[in-house]
Design a protein around this motif. Structure first.
Motif, PDB file in Angstrom:
ATOM      1  N   ASP B   2      19.330  10.428   2.601  1.00 38.33           N
ATOM      2  CA  ASP B   2      18.221  10.462   1.654  1.00 38.33           C
ATOM      3  C   ASP B   2      17.674  11.881   1.547  1.00 38.33           C
ATOM      4  O   ASP B   2      16.828  12.308   2.326  1.00 38.33           O
ATOM      5  CB  ASP B   2      17.133   9.501   2.152  1.00 38.33           C
ATOM      6  CG  ASP B   2      16.018   9.364   1.141  1.00 38.33           C
ATOM      7  OD1 ASP B   2      16.026  10.149   0.153  1.00 38.33           O
ATOM      8  OD2 ASP B   2      15.152   8.509   1.353  1.00 38.33           O
ATOM      9  N   ILE B   4      15.925  13.231  -0.769  1.00 36.11           N
ATOM     10  CA  ILE B   4      14.533  13.307  -1.225  1.00 36.11           C
ATOM     11  C   ILE B   4      13.609  13.254  -0.011  1.00 36.11           C
ATOM     12  O   ILE B   4      12.632  14.002   0.089  1.00 36.11           O
ATOM     13  CB  ILE B   4      14.199  12.130  -2.172  1.00 36.11           C
ATOM     14  CG1 ILE B   4      15.180  12.083  -3.341  1.00 36.11           C
ATOM     15  CG2 ILE B   4      12.756  12.245  -2.659  1.00 36.11           C
ATOM     16  CD1 ILE B   4      14.971  13.144  -4.374  1.00 36.11           C
ATOM     17  N   ALA B   5      13.954  12.392   0.946  1.00 30.71           N
ATOM     18  CA  ALA B   5      13.134  12.285   2.155  1.00 30.71           C
ATOM     19  C   ALA B   5      13.163  13.591   2.933  1.00 30.71           C
ATOM     20  O   ALA B   5      12.142  14.040   3.471  1.00 30.71           O
ATOM     21  CB  ALA B   5      13.649  11.138   3.026  1.00 30.71           C
ATOM     22  N   ARG B 147       7.094  10.642  -3.028  1.00 31.28           N
ATOM     23  CA  ARG B 147       7.416  10.536  -1.605  1.00 31.28           C
ATOM     24  C   ARG B 147       6.633  11.521  -0.756  1.00 31.28           C
ATOM     25  O   ARG B 147       6.567  11.379   0.452  1.00 31.28           O
ATOM     26  CB  ARG B 147       8.916  10.796  -1.409  1.00 31.28           C
ATOM     27  CG  ARG B 147       9.804   9.865  -2.180  1.00 31.28           C
ATOM     28  CD  ARG B 147       9.842   8.503  -1.491  1.00 31.28           C
ATOM     29  NE  ARG B 147      10.541   8.580  -0.232  1.00 31.28           N
ATOM     30  CZ  ARG B 147      11.860   8.460  -0.123  1.00 31.28           C
ATOM     31  NH1 ARG B 147      12.600   8.265  -1.184  1.00 31.28           N
ATOM     32  NH2 ARG B 147      12.437   8.525   1.055  1.00 31.28           N
ATOM     33  N   GLN B 278      18.834  12.339  10.206  1.00 36.60           N
ATOM     34  CA  GLN B 278      19.473  11.383   9.300  1.00 36.60           C
ATOM     35  C   GLN B 278      20.969  11.322   9.547  1.00 36.60           C
ATOM     36  O   GLN B 278      21.571  10.252   9.531  1.00 36.60           O
ATOM     37  CB  GLN B 278      19.210  11.795   7.856  1.00 36.60           C
ATOM     38  CG  GLN B 278      17.806  11.472   7.430  1.00 36.60           C
ATOM     39  CD  GLN B 278      17.697  11.386   5.927  1.00 36.60           C
ATOM     40  OE1 GLN B 278      18.669  11.047   5.247  1.00 36.60           O
ATOM     41  NE2 GLN B 278      16.531  11.681   5.411  1.00 36.60           N
ATOM     42  N   SER B 282      22.553   7.863  10.600  1.00 38.36           N
ATOM     43  CA  SER B 282      23.460   7.233   9.637  1.00 38.36           C
ATOM     44  C   SER B 282      24.908   7.334  10.097  1.00 38.36           C
ATOM     45  O   SER B 282      25.817   6.855   9.414  1.00 38.36           O
ATOM     46  CB  SER B 282      23.294   7.882   8.264  1.00 38.36           C
ATOM     47  OG  SER B 282      23.745   9.215   8.333  1.00 38.36           O
TER      48      SER B 282
END
Lengths: 280, 336, 437
Positions: B2, B4-5, B147, B278, B282
């Motif tokens: 992600d 954007i995160a 966000r 991440q 992931s």
């Protein structure tokens, strides 16, 4: 004062020193009984390398401490004063290895030397802006004049780091003059300067004297000294060997002895450079 | 993954109170190191006395917050005198060692059992800043776009932090453009020349050290307020090194350098942090190779690499045109 | 200057003596380490730990004895000794604790030795392991008092000082020859200890592991000279930027160690727990006695090397005057490189010995670094003898302070001494005042 040489008018000494000693461990680098500089003259402090000239110079200007002795500026006791206070009393020095402030522009270099700038205090800088700006404007005018006098006006806005060695010597003189010294002390002003520039520097020094500033300079090249100095003081092994006119001192057998074997051209000797631990 | 995160994390960190804290510490360091050439490696110590000065007076003695802030400032000033008066006559690298030692002494003393009745020992103290958050005009809601958002409390401390940064930057700008600033820049170039021109260089260095130390004390207070917690081990030597990293990243001896540096520092740190985490969760990076607990150290290792590369290629920092130099350097070069 | 340093005449026989010198030191270290072999038992722990092994007068394990850890009267944890007599209590934080043995739980026929106390104050250093021995059986032990405590602290201080000294020589010589304050020197210590730990955990005896770790770290240090410091000197990087670059290197190495090795303190497989030797009020484990012996031996060898060998002469003349040394035919770059190799090797050795004596932790080097600075500055930056003398003083001060003050403050005293020296005599005890101008 016994130092006023024959054939000269006796003037009150601007700087006098008695019994100045500086020791490093067992070595006595400086041991000067009597020393004086007459006001309004050009006085040369000569001597072979290692004679203790620069150390003596550093002691007098507050850049090194003395182990014994006393010295006076214009009759005022200034023994052991810190360098900055001596400078404020009108005794300003230059350095053997020219030291320009490389990141500052030429103009800033000279402005830095202006005495009494109120904006140099933290309070003045913040709250007296109008006042120091006015001072700054006047000082800038004088700084420009000085730079022009030394032929540096074209480069006023450039950082001093771009200057050549000779130009730095000139900048250093301009900077020292900006502080309005009564006694200007030049540490080997001619060292490492090409012969053409030496003439220019000598002219500048004469002109400074003509404006009423006394000059004391350290030099080990006798030829340079001969035609510019009023008085010459010769040091060797930390002591004063002779004092007098250039001609008198150069005839002195002790002086000739001291210079024998240490000729003036020894700047080219790499061992000498290394021994001093300095860059050319 | 992600992204954007990742971006939201990075931006939040770059505008958050942490970045303001580092910007403040680095503005102070810029005055000391960037302009006056003083190698202060004890910025963490100034932050510590600032933070503790405020916290202890509020919690132990029931002082109002404003008084606590004054006490913190006073502590920072005293530390500057204590450190500067004796060491500013010494060579520059001695100052570096003395400051780092002093910061470490303070940390060890503050975490010791003997001092715990005053300093709360190893675990420190929490939740002391209600006075400050009572003043929060933003309430408890959340502010932001999509966000990217901050809580009202975070927004409040971030705002105060950045206002303080603005004040510190403005003060620096005024000072360095004045004749005072010319003197301290000249001192960094060659202290002896400046002395020969009749300036009391020692006093100037002390002033620069104290001013920069005061800014770091304020940074320490903002840090304590932002996390509502203070522990001695927040103020390790590494904190001082990060302040250097921030300054170098932004540009040594430039008024806005520390601000740019702090924003970039946190942007990069938070982005790499978020990305790595991440990637691990992931499964892009196997957790046999790295676990999420390794992310912190890896970030710091990157800071280390950045410091080496800066010094190797651009000693003045990313945005600078010149290299910082001190009198000690000049002398060392002469001796070389 | 580069042209000068490459001068044609070189000091003869340096090529031969350099490595020979290194090999002599290594052999001596190996021999001394090999003498360590007494009672090897494994000890592996995580976090700060207080541990021990209960054995009777015949050295047989005593199981099922209850040991309690408390602080300020509050019980922290309680365990019973295992079948091998071992017990281990993790400690929440460094500090002073009371460890007590429940005499009721001792099996019949076994009691505490006469004079031995059932409960003991122990101080756990940050990241440290603390062994507590409860002597069982009938053998007599001596009493304790201030004199005894001072004597013991002196012995401990000598040990700590000798370890600081070994690691500090490199720091001081590197400064002497290049003017660089190497902030990453502590990390060389850590890397040495950690590499040895890895090999040790893989089954290599610690003596052999140390002998591999030493050249590895020497290569790391030498490599940093070739890749970073020499090129930076060549391009006339300022002292300040090199100093900051060493900080970057320190951060990098420390964090890499943290990722690879982890945050918990651990011990080497060998020489974990030992019965102490006691002479009157003094007690020391054979391990620590050997470490002290090795450390002092190495210090003497380094001293002899510096004063007697060609390399030593070259190092001292480069420290004295770089340019002059270059002019007189010394290959300065080569000498500096060798100093890095030797400094790195000594740092690794110091790391292994320190790890043996205390525990191996990811930040042990950084903690030692400040003590090294204290020692080096106390003795005079740039001189090897000064570094050793200063380090011994720092070690003694740190340990002796624990007799009177909290042991968690021992580093504080050492650092206060450092600052005091900077104020009073910045050139150090053995350094000469710099000549100005």
């Amino acid at each position: 004062m016994t130092s006023s040489p024959s054939g000269h008018e006796t003037t009150r000494p601007i700087l006098s020193a008695q019994g100045v000693q500086r020791r490093f461990g067992g070595l006595t680098a400086v041991d000067v009984d009597e020393f004086a500089v007459r006001g309004g003259t050009i006085t040369a402090l000569i001597g072979p390398n290692g004679a203790g000239k620069s150390t003596f110079f550093n002691v007098l200007t507050g850049f090194d401490r003395a182990d014994a002795g006393a010295w006076q500026l214009e009759g005022r006791e200034v023994t052991g004063l810190p360098a900055y206070r001596l400078a404020r009393q009108g005794m300003v020095r230059t350095f053997q290895l020219t030291r320009s402030l490389a990141d500052l522009t030429l103009e800033e270099n000279v402005l830095l030397a202006a005495p009494g700038q109120r904006g140099e205090g933290i309070g003045g800088a913040l709250f007296g802006r109008r006042s120091w700006r006015r001072q700054e404007a006047d000082n800038t005018e004088r700084a420009r004049e000085l730079l022009a006098r030394f032929g540096l006006e074209q480069m006023a806005g450039q950082p001093a780091g771009v200057l050549s060695g000779g130009q730095r010597k000139l900048l250093e003189m301009a900077r020292a003059l900006m502080s309005e010294p009564r006694l200007l002390l030049l540490d080997e002003p001619m060292a490492g300067v090409n012969p053409r520039l030496v003439e220019t520097l000598l002219d500048h020094i004469r002109q400074v004297r003509a404006e009423g500033t006394t000059i004391l300079f350290v030099e080990h090249d006798m030829d340079v000294v001969a035609d510019i100095s009023d008085d010459v003081v010769c040091m060797a092994f930390g002591r004063v060997l002779a004092t007098g006119t250039p001609a008198e001192v150069m005839r002195d057998p002790e002086v000739i002895d001291a210079y024998l074997g240490s000729d003036e051209a020894d700047d080219d000797d790499p061992a000498h450079l290394a021994g001093k631990g300095r860059q050319p | 993954m992600d992204l954007i995160a990742v971006l939201a994390d990075a931006v939040r960190a770059a505008v958050g109170p942490q970045a303001a804290v580092f910007a403040l510490a680095a503005v102070g360091l810029n005055l000391q190191f960037g302009y006056a050439g003083l190698m202060n490696f004890g910025q963490a110590g100034f932050m510590l006395v600032g933070g503790y000065g405020m916290t202890v007076s509020v919690t132990r003695y029931g002082a109002p917050l404003w008084l606590g802030v004054l006490v913190g400032l006073l502590m920072g000033f005293l530390l500057a005198l204590l450190l500067g008066v004796p060491t500013l006559r010494l060579r520059g690298d001695y100052l570096a060692i003395a400051t780092i030692a002093a910061a470490e002494i303070l940390r060890l003393l503050f975490r010791s059992e003997a001092a715990a009745p005053l300093t709360y020992g190893v675990f420190g103290v929490q939740q002391f800043a209600s006075d400050f958050y009572d003043l929060n005009p933003f309430g408890g809601g959340s502010y932001g776009i999509g966000r990217f958002s901050l809580s009202g409390g975070q927004l409040w401390i971030a705002l105060v932090g950045w206002l303080l940064v603005a004040a510190a930057v403005a003060l620096t700008a005024l000072l360095v453009s004045s004749p005072w600033g010319r003197v301290i820049r000249a001192i960094r170039n060659d202290e002896e020349v400046v002395r020969a021109l009749g300036k009391n260089t020692y006093a100037y260095k002390l002033q620069a050290l104290a001013l920069g130390g005061l800014m770091a004390s304020v940074a320490g207070m903002v840090l304590a307020l932002a996390s509502q917690a203070i522990t001695p081990d927040t103020y390790t030597a590494d904190l001082s090194f990060y302040a250097f990293a921030v300054l170098l990243l932004g540009g040594v001896g430039r008024v806005l350098g520390p601000v740019v540096g702090a924003v970039l520092f946190w942007l990069l740190l938070a982005a790499s942090d978020s990305l790595l985490r991440q990637a691990i969760t992931s499964g892009v990076i196997s957790d046999e190779v790295l676990s999420t607990s390794d992310v912190g150290p890896i970030r710091l290792a990157l800071v280390g690499i950045a410091l080496i590369l800066f010094m190797y290629f651009r000693a003045g920092g990313l945005l600078s045109r010149r290299t910082p130099k001190t009198a000690a350097t000049a002398k060392a070069e002469v001796a070389a | 200057m580069a042209a000068l340093t490459g001068a044609p005449t070189r000091v003869r026989a340096r090529r031969r003596r350099g490595p020979a010198w290194a090999i002599a030191v290594l052999c001596a270290v190996a021999a001394a380490l090999a003498c360590l072999l007494v009672d090897a038992s494994p000890a592996l722990a995580a976090g700060e730990v207080v541990q021990g092994r209960l054995v009777d007068a015949e050295d047989q394990p005593v199981p099922d004895v209850e040991v309690t850890l408390s602080q300020d009267g509050d019980e922290v944890a309680s365990v019973t000794s295992g079948a091998d007599g071992r017990w281990e209590i993790p400690v929440p934080a460094p500090g002073t604790y009371e460890v007590s043995l429940d005499e009721e739980s001792l099996p019949d026929g076994i009691s505490l030795r006469e004079g031995a106390e059932a409960s003991r104050e122990v101080t756990v250093d940050p990241g440290g392991l603390r062994n507590v021995l409860f002597p069982l059986g009938q053998v007599e032990t001596s009493g304790s008092g201030l004199g005894a405590a001072l004597a013991q602290a002196t012995l401990d201080g000598l040990l700590l000082g000798a370890l600081i000294g070994i690691t500090a020589i490199g720091l001081s010589l590197i400064f002497g020859t290049t003017g660089l304050i190497n902030f990453a020197h502590g990390e060389l210590v850590t890397v040495g200890a950690v590499v040895a730990f890895g090999l040790n955990a893989a089954g290599l005896h610690i003596v052999l592991a140390a002998l591999v770790a030493i050249p590895v770290v020497a290569a790391l240090a030498g490599g940093s000279e070739l890749v970073l410091w020499r090129p930076m000197r060549r391009r006339r990087a300022s002292q300040v930027s090199m100093f900051i670059a060493t900080i970057g290197l320190a951060l990098l190495l420390r964090q890499v160690v943290l990722v690879v090795y982890g945050g918990n303190p651990r011990s080497y497989e060998q020489y974990g727990l030992q019965q102490v030797w006691e002479w009157g009020p003094l007690s020391i484990t054979p391990r620590d006695a050997s470490i002290l012996g090795i450390a002092l031996l190495v210090l003497v060898l380094v001293g002899l090397t510096l004063t007697r060998s060609r390399l030593g002469t070259a190092v001292r003349s480069v420290s004295d005057n770089r340019a002059l040394a270059g002019c007189s035919g010394i290959n300065v770059d080569r000498v500096v490189f060798q100093v890095w190799l030797a400094g790195g090797g000594l740092a690794a050795l110091g790391g292994v010995l320190y790890g043996l004596s205390q525990a191996v932790t990811w930040n042990m080097g950084f903690n030692l670094l400040l003590l090294m600075f204290a020692g080096v500055i106390l003795g005079g930056l740039g001189t090897a003898f000064g570094a050793v003398v200063g380090s011994l003083v720092v070690g003694l001060l740190a340990q002796l302070s624990t007799v009177f003050f909290d042991s968690e403050l021992q580093t504080v005293w050492a650092l206060l001494l450092l600052i005091l020296v900077l104020l009073v005599r910045p050139q150090g005890l053995l350094g000469l005042r710099e000549r100005v101008g």
